[in-house]
Design an enzyme around this catalytic site. Structure first.
Site, PDB file in Angstrom:
ATOM      1  N   LYS A  11     -49.345  75.145  95.632  1.00  0.00           N
ATOM      2  CA  LYS A  11     -50.540  75.205  94.797  1.00  0.00           C
ATOM      3  C   LYS A  11     -50.478  76.431  93.866  1.00  0.00           C
ATOM      4  O   LYS A  11     -49.655  77.333  94.068  1.00  0.00           O
ATOM      5  CB  LYS A  11     -51.777  75.267  95.703  1.00  0.00           C
ATOM      6  CG  LYS A  11     -52.006  73.999  96.557  1.00  0.00           C
ATOM      7  CD  LYS A  11     -53.234  74.176  97.470  1.00  0.00           C
ATOM      8  CE  LYS A  11     -53.593  72.923  98.237  1.00  0.00           C
ATOM      9  NZ  LYS A  11     -54.809  73.111  99.082  1.00  0.00           N
ATOM     10  N   TYR A  51     -57.755  64.494  95.304  1.00  0.00           N
ATOM     11  CA  TYR A  51     -58.746  64.888  96.304  1.00  0.00           C
ATOM     12  C   TYR A  51     -59.941  63.930  96.376  1.00  0.00           C
ATOM     13  O   TYR A  51     -61.022  64.339  96.811  1.00  0.00           O
ATOM     14  CB  TYR A  51     -59.229  66.309  96.022  1.00  0.00           C
ATOM     15  CG  TYR A  51     -58.244  67.388  96.448  1.00  0.00           C
ATOM     16  CD1 TYR A  51     -57.701  67.393  97.734  1.00  0.00           C
ATOM     17  CD2 TYR A  51     -57.877  68.412  95.573  1.00  0.00           C
ATOM     18  CE1 TYR A  51     -56.801  68.377  98.135  1.00  0.00           C
ATOM     19  CE2 TYR A  51     -56.980  69.404  95.970  1.00  0.00           C
ATOM     20  CZ  TYR A  51     -56.456  69.379  97.257  1.00  0.00           C
ATOM     21  OH  TYR A  51     -55.576  70.357  97.656  1.00  0.00           O
ATOM     22  N   PHE A  59     -67.890  71.602  97.609  1.00  0.00           N
ATOM     23  CA  PHE A  59     -66.849  72.416  96.972  1.00  0.00           C
ATOM     24  C   PHE A  59     -65.880  71.598  96.119  1.00  0.00           C
ATOM     25  O   PHE A  59     -64.866  72.118  95.653  1.00  0.00           O
ATOM     26  CB  PHE A  59     -66.079  73.225  98.034  1.00  0.00           C
ATOM     27  CG  PHE A  59     -65.457  72.387  99.141  1.00  0.00           C
ATOM     28  CD1 PHE A  59     -64.241  71.748  98.969  1.00  0.00           C
ATOM     29  CD2 PHE A  59     -66.112  72.239 100.364  1.00  0.00           C
ATOM     30  CE1 PHE A  59     -63.669  70.976  99.973  1.00  0.00           C
ATOM     31  CE2 PHE A  59     -65.546  71.465 101.388  1.00  0.00           C
ATOM     32  CZ  PHE A  59     -64.322  70.836 101.181  1.00  0.00           C
ATOM     33  N   ARG A  94     -46.727  69.709 108.670  1.00  0.00           N
ATOM     34  CA  ARG A  94     -48.111  70.216 108.780  1.00  0.00           C
ATOM     35  C   ARG A  94     -48.190  71.384 109.755  1.00  0.00           C
ATOM     36  O   ARG A  94     -48.981  72.294 109.579  1.00  0.00           O
ATOM     37  CB  ARG A  94     -49.076  69.092 109.183  1.00  0.00           C
ATOM     38  CG  ARG A  94     -49.416  68.261 107.962  1.00  0.00           C
ATOM     39  CD  ARG A  94     -50.709  67.515 108.002  1.00  0.00           C
ATOM     40  NE  ARG A  94     -51.946  68.207 108.146  1.00  0.00           N
ATOM     41  CZ  ARG A  94     -52.836  68.404 107.175  1.00  0.00           C
ATOM     42  NH1 ARG A  94     -52.557  68.050 105.935  1.00  0.00           N
ATOM     43  NH2 ARG A  94     -53.982  68.967 107.423  1.00  0.00           N
ATOM     44  N   THR A 100     -55.990  73.942 107.895  1.00  0.00           N
ATOM     45  CA  THR A 100     -56.611  73.949 106.562  1.00  0.00           C
ATOM     46  C   THR A 100     -57.267  75.295 106.238  1.00  0.00           C
ATOM     47  O   THR A 100     -57.090  75.843 105.150  1.00  0.00           O
ATOM     48  CB  THR A 100     -57.686  72.830 106.515  1.00  0.00           C
ATOM     49  OG1 THR A 100     -57.069  71.595 106.890  1.00  0.00           O
ATOM     50  CG2 THR A 100     -58.302  72.713 105.135  1.00  0.00           C
ATOM     51  N   ARG A 111     -49.970  78.873 105.673  1.00  0.00           N
ATOM     52  CA  ARG A 111     -51.368  79.133 105.296  1.00  0.00           C
ATOM     53  C   ARG A 111     -51.909  80.368 106.017  1.00  0.00           C
ATOM     54  O   ARG A 111     -52.682  81.140 105.455  1.00  0.00           O
ATOM     55  CB  ARG A 111     -52.215  77.897 105.612  1.00  0.00           C
ATOM     56  CG  ARG A 111     -51.931  76.753 104.641  1.00  0.00           C
ATOM     57  CD  ARG A 111     -52.512  75.450 105.137  1.00  0.00           C
ATOM     58  NE  ARG A 111     -52.601  74.436 104.101  1.00  0.00           N
ATOM     59  CZ  ARG A 111     -53.122  73.229 104.296  1.00  0.00           C
ATOM     60  NH1 ARG A 111     -53.583  72.883 105.481  1.00  0.00           N
ATOM     61  NH2 ARG A 111     -53.178  72.369 103.296  1.00  0.00           N
ATOM     62  N   ASN A 125     -55.164  77.935 100.183  1.00  0.00           N
ATOM     63  CA  ASN A 125     -54.226  77.895 101.302  1.00  0.00           C
ATOM     64  C   ASN A 125     -52.800  77.562 100.887  1.00  0.00           C
ATOM     65  O   ASN A 125     -52.001  77.098 101.674  1.00  0.00           O
ATOM     66  CB  ASN A 125     -54.751  76.958 102.398  1.00  0.00           C
ATOM     67  CG  ASN A 125     -55.083  75.585 101.855  1.00  0.00           C
ATOM     68  OD1 ASN A 125     -54.713  75.250 100.728  1.00  0.00           O
ATOM     69  ND2 ASN A 125     -55.768  74.780 102.641  1.00  0.00           N
ATOM     70  N   HIS A 128     -50.223  72.169  99.731  1.00  0.00           N
ATOM     71  CA  HIS A 128     -50.780  70.881 100.148  1.00  0.00           C
ATOM     72  C   HIS A 128     -49.713  70.170 100.954  1.00  0.00           C
ATOM     73  O   HIS A 128     -48.529  70.268 100.646  1.00  0.00           O
ATOM     74  CB  HIS A 128     -51.155  70.011  98.943  1.00  0.00           C
ATOM     75  CG  HIS A 128     -51.472  68.610  99.358  1.00  0.00           C
ATOM     76  ND1 HIS A 128     -52.667  68.256  99.935  1.00  0.00           N
ATOM     77  CD2 HIS A 128     -50.714  67.476  99.358  1.00  0.00           C
ATOM     78  CE1 HIS A 128     -52.641  66.968 100.256  1.00  0.00           C
ATOM     79  NE2 HIS A 128     -51.463  66.472  99.910  1.00  0.00           N
ATOM     80  N   GLU A 139     -50.255  59.430  97.896  1.00  0.00           N
ATOM     81  CA  GLU A 139     -50.034  60.667  97.138  1.00  0.00           C
ATOM     82  C   GLU A 139     -48.675  60.673  96.432  1.00  0.00           C
ATOM     83  O   GLU A 139     -48.581  61.103  95.278  1.00  0.00           O
ATOM     84  CB  GLU A 139     -50.135  61.872  98.074  1.00  0.00           C
ATOM     85  CG  GLU A 139     -51.554  62.079  98.591  1.00  0.00           C
ATOM     86  CD  GLU A 139     -51.685  63.216  99.585  1.00  0.00           C
ATOM     87  OE1 GLU A 139     -52.822  63.543  99.943  1.00  0.00           O
ATOM     88  OE2 GLU A 139     -50.660  63.783 100.015  1.00  0.00           O
TER      89      GLU A 139
HETATM   90  P1  IDP Z   1     -55.680  69.706 104.226  1.00  0.00           P
HETATM   91  O1  IDP Z   1     -55.250  70.306 102.895  1.00  0.00           O
HETATM   92  O2  IDP Z   1     -55.330  70.605 105.390  1.00  0.00           O
HETATM   93  O3  IDP Z   1     -55.205  68.301 104.417  1.00  0.00           O
HETATM   94  P2  IDP Z   1     -58.310  68.657 103.542  1.00  0.00           P
HETATM   95  O4  IDP Z   1     -59.469  68.489 104.460  1.00  0.00           O
HETATM   96  O5  IDP Z   1     -57.600  67.429 103.089  1.00  0.00           O
HETATM   97  O6  IDP Z   1     -57.283  69.683 104.233  1.00  0.00           O
HETATM   98  O7  IDP Z   1     -58.853  69.464 102.291  1.00  0.00           O
HETATM   99  C1  IDP Z   1     -58.116  69.577 101.102  1.00  0.00           C
HETATM  100  C2  IDP Z   1     -58.210  71.001 100.569  1.00  0.00           C
HETATM  101  O8  IDP Z   1     -59.583  71.301 100.269  1.00  0.00           O
HETATM  102  C3  IDP Z   1     -57.795  72.084 101.554  1.00  0.00           C
HETATM  103  O9  IDP Z   1     -56.402  72.290 101.591  1.00  0.00           O
HETATM  104  C4  IDP Z   1     -58.541  73.288 101.045  1.00  0.00           C
HETATM  105  O10 IDP Z   1     -57.889  73.872  99.907  1.00  0.00           O
HETATM  106  C5  IDP Z   1     -59.849  72.666 100.562  1.00  0.00           C
HETATM  107  N1  IDP Z   1     -60.892  72.683 101.597  1.00  0.00           N
HETATM  108  C6  IDP Z   1     -61.010  71.846 102.664  1.00  0.00           C
HETATM  109  N2  IDP Z   1     -62.097  72.111 103.392  1.00  0.00           N
HETATM  110  C7  IDP Z   1     -62.704  73.153 102.782  1.00  0.00           C
HETATM  111  C8  IDP Z   1     -63.914  73.887 103.078  1.00  0.00           C
HETATM  112  O11 IDP Z   1     -64.637  73.634 104.046  1.00  0.00           O
HETATM  113  N3  IDP Z   1     -64.223  74.902 102.198  1.00  0.00           N
HETATM  114  C9  IDP Z   1     -63.450  75.202 101.117  1.00  0.00           C
HETATM  115  N4  IDP Z   1     -62.320  74.543 100.805  1.00  0.00           N
HETATM  116  C10 IDP Z   1     -61.947  73.527 101.633  1.00  0.00           C
HETATM  117 MG    MG Z   2     -55.716  66.589 103.402  1.00  0.00          MG
END
Ligand code: IDP
Ligand code: MG
Length: 170
Positions: A11, A51, A59, A94, A100, A111, A125, A128, A139
């Protein structure tokens, strides 16, 4: 155990922090094959499609801005996109990527080591990582064209385009 493929993105925060080498080194511990790689300037449309499952989250707007690198601007407003393939690739990658929330992620994961939560509350983080095979397929098809991947991983078909304009080298 199945051979899987998945999308990994470095990212814009990973690009700005000059972490590309560190991230690829950590990922290489899993001994997966890179079967596609490119750098991408992310459009609003691509960000929102990527997303889309989070579109109702408070957010979502900031998340779409983040993956486009809007807060960083030129020349950090881009991502590196990879398709990795290997045995049990999704779970293994992962695990190396980490949870996350960077505060909750294993400190030795990507991360955990490099992520942060911004004062606006965005989880920056760094990477992705697709989370299951059907998400990975969606994706990979969103980010890559069949000819950009050096292996045939999903069925393709040939279509004839008429009046197509294409940029080529002079
Ligand atoms: P992942 O990237 O671990 O699969 P997802 O739930 O798919 O997690 O969320 C996508 C991205 O959205 C995360 O990598 C993070 O950058 C952001 N994100 C997810 N949950 C939150 C949150 O509760 N607050 C702020 N950003 C979040
Ligand atoms: Mg995800």
């Amino acid at each position: 155990m199945a051979i899987e493929q998945l999308l990994i993105l470095i990212k814009p925060d990973g690009i700005k922090k000059s972490l590309t080498g560190n991230i690829l080194t950590k990922l290489s511990e899993a001994r997966m094959l890179i079967i596609g790689a490119k750098t991408v300037k992310v459009s609003k449309e691509l960000a929102e499609q990527h997303y889309y499952q989070l579109k109702d989250k408070p957010f979502f707007g900031e998340l779409a801005d983040y993956i486009q690198g809007k807060v960083y601007g030129e020349p950090w407003d881009r991502v590196l996109a990879f398709v990795y393939q290997g045995e049990d690739a999704i779970a293994r990658m992962r695990k190396i990527a980490g949870a996350t929330n960077p505060e909750e992620a294993d400190p030795v994961s990507i991360r955990g080591a490099y992520g942060r939560i911004t004062t606006k509350g965005v989880y920056e983080n760094v990477v992705h990582c697709s989370s299951d095979p059907s998400e990975a397929e969606r994706e990979i098809k969103l980010w890559f064209k069949p000819e950009e991947i050096v292996k045939s991983i999903y069925p393709t078909k040939k279509i004839v385009l008429e009046k197509e304009t294409k940029e080529v080298w002079v």
